[in-house]
Write a protein that holds these residues in place. Structure first.
Motif, short mmCIF file in Angstrom:
data_model
loop_
_atom_site.label_atom_id
_atom_site.label_comp_id
_atom_site.label_asym_id
_atom_site.label_seq_id
_atom_site.Cartn_x
_atom_site.Cartn_y
_atom_site.Cartn_z
N PHE A 47 0.75 -1.28 -0.01
CA PHE A 47 -0.21 -0.01 0.02
C PHE A 47 0.98 1.34 0.09
O PHE A 47 0.66 2.26 -0.77
N PHE A 97 0.43 8.01 -2.13
CA PHE A 97 -0.07 7.49 -0.61
C PHE A 97 0.12 8.46 0.53
O PHE A 97 -0.83 8.55 1.38
N PHE A 124 -5.62 11.40 -0.20
CA PHE A 124 -5.46 9.68 -0.26
C PHE A 124 -5.69 9.24 1.28
O PHE A 124 -6.54 8.29 1.34
N GLN A 125 -5.17 9.98 2.17
CA GLN A 125 -5.45 9.39 3.71
C GLN A 125 -6.86 9.68 3.98
O GLN A 125 -7.39 8.72 4.67
N SER A 137 -9.05 6.93 2.34
CA SER A 137 -8.81 5.66 2.91
C SER A 137 -9.44 5.61 4.20
O SER A 137 -9.86 4.29 4.69
N ILE A 150 -13.33 4.95 3.64
CA ILE A 150 -13.59 3.59 2.99
C ILE A 150 -13.39 2.57 4.40
O ILE A 150 -14.07 1.55 4.51
N GLY A 151 -12.27 2.66 5.31
CA GLY A 151 -11.95 2.01 6.24
C GLY A 151 -13.11 2.04 7.31
O GLY A 151 -13.55 0.88 7.72
#
Length: 118
Positions: A69, A75, A80-81, A84, A87-88
């Motif tokens: 990842f 990243f 992006f964070q 993420s 989505i998490g």
């Protein structure tokens, strides 16, 4: 220039994917021999071979994903964070029932609550 700068990360991703693939390819015949009875391990029942392989496969792919990842482009960016994180949270809240059913299935398999043909 950006593509050339990304090449080391791309090759790292390819290496991680290849290691995961060939590790699984090496382990599969071992578990099939356990299932067929060609290899016997005391205390390890034949019907456990396929579910154990599936668990090993899942965790190995998850490990390869976690290791790979950070090699993805962007990243470290805030966007992006943030994506993420969202989505998490969605996946963790949505998979509560599925995880409880998966754990219950694993418990049923490894406690040998049922046999083939029951």
């Amino acid at each position: 220039m950006a593509i050339v700068a990304y090449l080391p990360n791309f090759f790292a991703l390819l290496l991680i994917a290849a290691l995961c693939h060939y590790t699984l390819k090496t382990l599969h015949p071992l578990f099939m021999q356990l299932h067929d009875g060609a290899i016997k391990i005391p205390g390890f029942y034949r019907e456990w071979a396929k579910p154990t392989y599936r668990l090993v496969e899942f965790f190995l792919i998850a490990l390869a994903t976690v290791i790979g990842f950070p090699q993805l482009p962007g990243f470290g960016s805030d966007a992006f964070q943030g994506v993420s994180l969202v989505i998490g949270v969605v996946v963790s809240l949505g998979s509560t029932g599925a995880m409880s059913n998966a754990v219950a299935g694993i418990i049923l398999i490894y406690t040998r609550s049922f046999q083939v043909g029951d």
